[in-house]
Enzyme design. Structure first.
Site, mmCIF file in Angstrom:
data_model
loop_
_atom_site.group_PDB
_atom_site.id
_atom_site.type_symbol
_atom_site.label_atom_id
_atom_site.label_comp_id
_atom_site.label_asym_id
_atom_site.label_seq_id
_atom_site.Cartn_x
_atom_site.Cartn_y
_atom_site.Cartn_z
ATOM 1 N N ARG A 1 0.843 -1.194 0.000
ATOM 2 C CA ARG A 1 0.000 0.000 0.000
ATOM 3 C C ARG A 1 0.881 1.248 0.000
ATOM 4 N NH1 ARG A 1 -2.317 -3.683 3.611
ATOM 5 N NH2 ARG A 1 -4.502 -4.228 3.164
ATOM 6 N N LYS B 1 -2.170 -2.648 7.663
ATOM 7 C CA LYS B 1 -3.351 -2.059 8.299
ATOM 8 C C LYS B 1 -3.656 -2.851 9.563
ATOM 9 C CE LYS B 1 -6.984 -1.128 5.721
ATOM 10 N NZ LYS B 1 -7.999 -1.263 4.644
ATOM 11 N N HIS C 1 -3.076 2.624 -5.636
ATOM 12 C CA HIS C 1 -3.875 1.421 -5.379
ATOM 13 C C HIS C 1 -4.080 0.603 -6.659
ATOM 14 C CE1 HIS C 1 -6.357 -0.970 -2.699
ATOM 15 N NE2 HIS C 1 -7.220 -1.110 -3.684
ATOM 16 N N ARG D 1 -1.212 -1.567 -7.071
ATOM 17 C CA ARG D 1 -1.396 -2.725 -6.178
ATOM 18 C C ARG D 1 -2.295 -3.759 -6.854
ATOM 19 N NH1 ARG D 1 -1.599 -4.413 -0.719
ATOM 20 N NH2 ARG D 1 -3.676 -4.854 0.102
ATOM 21 N N HIS E 1 -4.407 -9.143 2.937
ATOM 22 C CA HIS E 1 -5.858 -9.192 3.144
ATOM 23 C C HIS E 1 -6.170 -10.120 4.308
ATOM 24 C CE1 HIS E 1 -6.782 -8.001 -1.315
ATOM 25 N NE2 HIS E 1 -6.462 -6.976 -0.569
ATOM 26 N N TYR F 1 -9.918 -10.462 -7.515
ATOM 27 C CA TYR F 1 -9.005 -11.037 -8.492
ATOM 28 C C TYR F 1 -9.488 -12.315 -9.167
ATOM 29 C CZ TYR F 1 -5.935 -7.621 -6.446
ATOM 30 O OH TYR F 1 -5.407 -6.446 -6.012
#
Length: 352
Positions: free
Chosen positions: A201, A225, A296, A299, A322, A332
């Site tokens: 990120r 995160k 992003h 990414r 994730h 995806y």
């Protein structure tokens, strides 16, 4: 702790905590209990986002609901939550689509509406669970429907063109623009190669310190995160770009407090998220005018390439950080056009 000893992420948390305290001063007094309660399970960034969203709700009641016309934010006690009906929540969601805030006209798409509804549901659930209110109208209102959007990403030839352009942009520039490019080319090349080659990120990128780079194991230590640390590994192209940049970086003298930062701005401070967003936009618009490319999206480009190469959705989820593999699947697994095209001719209805 001395302020100069704080890491980037610790300093962000300190700044967010101070900002949250300021926000709470502009909200009903009872709201502080909720934000104190969720502190152990949420990040400072999440709490600030919730505070903004919940403050908009109370502002809506003051501005739009006749029952509160002559009230102020300080007049609200927890009892006000019981006065709100499901129809008021529905009117609030409609209001959020377009509303005036000072001199600005604010708009919210379906994802922003859902986020604000999630914030409000959590707020109500806290007081309802503790029996401080008798009703919870938020659970009687449907969540806004989210429509899937096509994932925007760079194709392989566009990725190559982007990096080629960064390397040779000076050929088409002159004057101050060329001088600026010469000054930032190696840094920008390292940032773009790192984003495209690891899928980290933008906040993780700007938060990197020099000591987070481990060339022995070809990895970088990032803070994900939620605050968890993780080592993300990189390949030869990222290694070369980082090596070239660090050779240049070692000759720089950062200003006080930014000595450890990996990526520096032209002011010799840690580069900001906004600056990285701007440089990605600047270079990407030279490559494609039909795609709005952000960090992003770089990414997403990495995640797509990794999935197509490995066909391992769990690996992609792990590398991208994730927490829920369903997030990764949604983004995806549905995008593999080549496999879908092959599937179209895989089934024979009649033998030749």
């Amino acid at each position: 702790m001395d302020k100069t000893q704080l890491t980037y992420h610790e300093q962000v948390n300190v700044n967010n905590t101070l900002r949250l305290r300021e926000l709470l001063q502009t909200m009903p007094g009872f709201a502080k209990d909720y934000f104190r309660a969720i502190e152990p399970t949420t990040s400072t960034r999440t709490r600030i986002s919730y505070a903004y969203d919940i403050r908009v709700f109370f502002q809506f009641l003051l501005n739009e609901n006749p029952a509160f016309r002559n009230k102020t934010m300080d007049d609200f006690t927890v009892d006000v939550l019981d006065m709100v009906k499901p129809v008021d929540i529905e009117e609030y969601l409609e209001y959020l689509k377009v509303y005036q805030s000072g001199d600005d006209l604010k708009t919210n798409g379906e994802r922003a509406l859902k986020r604000k509804m999630v914030a409000l549901r959590g707020f109500y659930a806290y007081y309802f669970k503790r029996e401080l209110i008798r009703t919870n109208p938020t659970v009687l209102v449907d969540m806004p429907k989210i429509h899937d959007k096509a994932i925007v990403r760079l194709d392989a030839d566009e990725t190559a063109s982007l990096l080629d352009y960064v390397e040779h942009a000076g050929d088409s520039l002159s004057g101050q623009k060329k001088l600026y490019w010469e000054k930032t080319k190696i840094r920008d090349m390292a940032i773009l190669t790192l984003l495209l080659g690891t899928g980290i990120r933008v906040s993780e990128c700007v938060g990197l310190d020099i000591q987070d780079v481990d060339f022995k194991n070809d990895g970088i230590k990032v803070v994900r995160k939620g605050g968890n640390e993780m080592v993300v590994y990189f390949g030869d192209e990222v290694e070369k770009a980082l090596t070239d940049y660090l050779a240049e970086r070692n000759g720089m003298t950062p200003i006080a407090g930014h000595e450890n930062a990996l990526f520096l701005s032209t002011q010799r401070k840690r580069i900001s998220v906004k600056a990285v967003e701007n440089l990605v936009k600047k270079y990407a618009r030279q490559i494609t005018t039909t795609k709005k490319i952000t960090p992003h999206k770089l990414r997403s480009t990495y995640g797509t390439s990794l999935y197509q190469e490995t066909n391992d959705i769990y690996l992609v989820a792990d590398v991208l950080g994730h927490k829920d593999v369903n997030t990764t699947k949604k983004h995806y697994a549905a995008m593999d056009d080549q496999r879908r095209r092959r599937a179209a001719s895989a089934v024979r209805l009649r033998e030749e």
